[in-house]
Design a protein around this motif. Structure first.
Motif, mmCIF file in Angstrom:
data_model
loop_
_atom_site.group_PDB
_atom_site.id
_atom_site.type_symbol
_atom_site.label_atom_id
_atom_site.label_comp_id
_atom_site.label_asym_id
_atom_site.label_seq_id
_atom_site.Cartn_x
_atom_site.Cartn_y
_atom_site.Cartn_z
ATOM 1 N N PHE A 111 4.620 8.444 -3.771
ATOM 2 C CA PHE A 111 3.473 7.875 -3.052
ATOM 3 C C PHE A 111 2.525 8.936 -2.496
ATOM 4 C CE2 PHE A 111 1.376 5.841 0.607
ATOM 5 C CZ PHE A 111 0.880 4.702 0.005
ATOM 6 N N GLN A 136 2.781 1.679 -10.435
ATOM 7 C CA GLN A 136 4.107 1.214 -10.014
ATOM 8 C C GLN A 136 3.991 -0.116 -9.288
ATOM 9 O OE1 GLN A 136 4.739 4.776 -7.766
ATOM 10 N NE2 GLN A 136 6.043 5.678 -9.330
ATOM 11 N N ASN A 138 6.084 -1.699 -7.566
ATOM 12 C CA ASN A 138 6.781 -1.830 -6.282
ATOM 13 C C ASN A 138 5.890 -1.482 -5.092
ATOM 14 O OD1 ASN A 138 6.777 0.931 -6.988
ATOM 15 N ND2 ASN A 138 8.537 1.340 -5.683
ATOM 16 N N LEU A 139 4.737 -0.855 -5.329
ATOM 17 C CA LEU A 139 3.848 -0.481 -4.232
ATOM 18 C C LEU A 139 2.942 -1.645 -3.853
ATOM 19 C CD1 LEU A 139 2.711 3.112 -5.316
ATOM 20 C CD2 LEU A 139 4.622 2.468 -3.837
ATOM 21 N N TYR A 140 2.759 -1.846 -2.548
ATOM 22 C CA TYR A 140 1.898 -2.925 -2.075
ATOM 23 C C TYR A 140 0.456 -2.755 -2.589
ATOM 24 C CZ TYR A 140 5.663 -3.384 1.427
ATOM 25 O OH TYR A 140 6.875 -3.519 2.069
ATOM 26 N N THR A 142 -0.747 -1.662 -5.304
ATOM 27 C CA THR A 142 -1.005 -1.708 -6.741
ATOM 28 C C THR A 142 -1.855 -2.905 -7.160
ATOM 29 O OG1 THR A 142 1.021 -0.463 -7.203
ATOM 30 C CG2 THR A 142 0.082 -1.724 -9.018
ATOM 31 N N GLU A 165 10.604 4.762 -2.007
ATOM 32 C CA GLU A 165 9.479 4.793 -1.077
ATOM 33 C C GLU A 165 9.813 4.064 0.212
ATOM 34 O OE1 GLU A 165 7.189 6.692 -1.797
ATOM 35 O OE2 GLU A 165 6.936 6.782 -3.970
ATOM 36 N N THR A 169 5.274 1.039 2.515
ATOM 37 C CA THR A 169 4.412 1.201 1.348
ATOM 38 C C THR A 169 4.882 0.426 0.116
ATOM 39 O OG1 THR A 169 5.605 3.192 0.626
ATOM 40 C CG2 THR A 169 3.699 3.507 2.082
ATOM 41 N N SER A 170 6.150 -0.011 0.125
ATOM 42 C CA SER A 170 6.657 -0.637 -1.103
ATOM 43 C C SER A 170 7.702 -1.710 -0.829
ATOM 44 C CB SER A 170 7.267 0.424 -2.017
ATOM 45 O OG SER A 170 8.489 0.891 -1.483
ATOM 46 N N ARG A 177 10.583 -6.983 -5.968
ATOM 47 C CA ARG A 177 10.056 -6.026 -6.937
ATOM 48 C C ARG A 177 9.816 -6.704 -8.285
ATOM 49 N NH1 ARG A 177 11.440 -0.455 -5.786
ATOM 50 N NH2 ARG A 177 12.101 -0.116 -7.941
#
Length: 301
Positions: A111, A136, A138-140, A142, A165, A169-170, A177
Motif C-alpha cells: 500500500f 488489488q 482487497n483495498l478499499y 480500488t 495490509e 486500508t483493506s 475479499r
C-alpha cells in the motif's frame, strides 16, 4: 538455499533468462499467453535499477516477433529511490516494447506505493499507451482507482492482493475479499472485458485468480454482459493450479500465465508458500492436478 531450488522450479521458469526460455517457449506453443517477470523488487542502488532495465530490454529484443506481456515491479526500477530515474527507465522500456507491439504491466506492491504506482502508470501512458497496471481488490480504494483507470483506457489485471495490509486500508475477512473481487470483476466485464487501447487491439483486461469459486461465478456471468471467452484473459501464476489453466484453455478462454525467473527465486518461492498457507496445501494441489491428469488420460482412451 540450493535445497529449496527443486521446489522453486514448481513456481519459476528458471534461475536466469536462458534457463527460462525453453519453459516459456513450451507454454506459448501450448497456446498460453505469457507475462514475463524478472524477479526482484526494492532495488537498493541505481545500478540495480539499470541492471533490471537491461534485462527487460533484452527480453523485449528476444521476443520482438512474439506477442507477450512483461510485468514490472516499479520499486525494482527505482520508484522508492528516485522517481524521475524510475520514470526515465520505464519510459525507455515501454518505448522499445511499443515498437514491437509488446505490452508492459506494472505490478502492484504494498500500500505504501499504491498511489505512486498509479501516478507513474498514468504519466508513462501519456507517452506510451502500451502500459497497464495490476489492481488489488482487497483495498478499499480500488473501486475508485478501477473506474478512473478504465476511463483512461488502461489495461488492468485484477488480483486479490498478496500483501498483508492494515484494516484501515483493506478488507481482512476472506468472504469480504471475495465479494469485493467479484464486484470489481463485474465492472471490468461491463466493458466487454476489453480495454480501450487504441494502438493495440489485442490488449485486454485480465482476471488474475486461482479461486475456483470466483472463476465459476465469472463464467456464469459472461452471457449477462455479452462477453465472449476471448474478450478478456484469465491470468494464473505459473505452477499454481495447472489443472485449472489447462481446463480454461481447453474451453476456449484466453489464458495467460505469469512466469517469473531470476536469481531472486527464493523470496518469491517462500512468498508463494506463505500465500498458499503452507507446504501441505501446495502438495495437496499437486496431487489433485496429477489425479485430474490421470482422469483426463483415461477419458481419451
Amino acid at each position: 538455499m540450493k535445497l529449496f531450488y527443486p521446489l522453486a522450479k514448481r513456481f519459476i521458469a528458471g534461475h536466469d533468462f536462458d534457463s527460462a526460455k525453453p519453459v516459456i517457449a513450451d507454454l506459448m506453443e501450448q497456446g498460453y499467453g505469457v507475462t514475463i517477470d524478472y524477479l526482484g523488487e526494492l532495488s537498493k542502488t541505481i545500478d540495480d535499477c539499470e541492471k533490471a532495465t537491461k534485462q527487460y530490454l533484452d527480453i523485449i529484443e528476444y521476443y520482438k516477433n512474439s506477442s507477450i506481456d512483461i510485468s514490472i515491479k516499479p520499486t525494482q526500477i527505482g520508484l522508492k529511490l528516485d522517481r524521475e530515474k524510475c520514470f526515465e527507465l520505464l519510459l525507455k522500456i515501454t518505448s522499445q516494447a511499443r515498437q514491437y507491439g509488446i505490452t508492459i504491466r506494472l505490478d502492484m506492491e504494498d500500500f505504501s506505493v499504491t498511489q505512486d504506482t498509479i501516478d507513474m502508470c498514468l504519466r508513462i501512458w501519456k507517452k506510451n499507451p502500451n502500459i497497464g497496471i495490476a489492481l488489488q481488490s482487497n483495498l478499499y480504494r480500488t473501486t475508485n482507482d478501477l473506474t478512473k483507470l478504465m476511463s483512461r483506457g488502461i489495461s488492468i489485471r485484477l488480483i486479490k492482493g498478496a500483501y498483508k495490509e492494515d484494516i484501515t486500508t483493506s478488507y481482512q475477512r476472506n468472504n469480504l475479499r471475495v465479494k469485493s473481487f467479484l464486484r470489481l470483476a463485474q465492472t471490468l466485464l461491463s466493458n466487454n472485458g476489453k480495454s480501450y487501447f487504441h494502438f493495440l487491439n489485442n490488449v485486454k483486461h485480465a482476471i488474475g485468480t486461482h479461486d475456483e469459486t470466483i472463476i465459476k461465478s465469472i463464467k456464469t456471468q459472461l452471457p449477462v454482459f455479452k462477453v465472449k471467452p476471448t474478450d478478456f484473459q484469465f491470468e494464473l501464476l505459473y505452477g499454481i493450479r495447472r489443472d485449472i489453466s489447462f481446463s480454461l484453455l481447453k474451453e476456449g478462454y484466453n489464458v495467460t500465465l505469469y512466469i517469473p525467473f531470476g536469481e531472486e527465486w527464493l523470496p518469491y518461492t517462500l512468498r508463494r508458500l506463505k500465500e498458499f498457507k503452507n507446504l501441505r496445501f501446495v502438495i495437496f494441489n499437486i496431487l489433485k492436478e496429477l489425479f485430474s491428469g490421470n482422469r483426463q488420460k483415461k477419458s481419451t482412451r
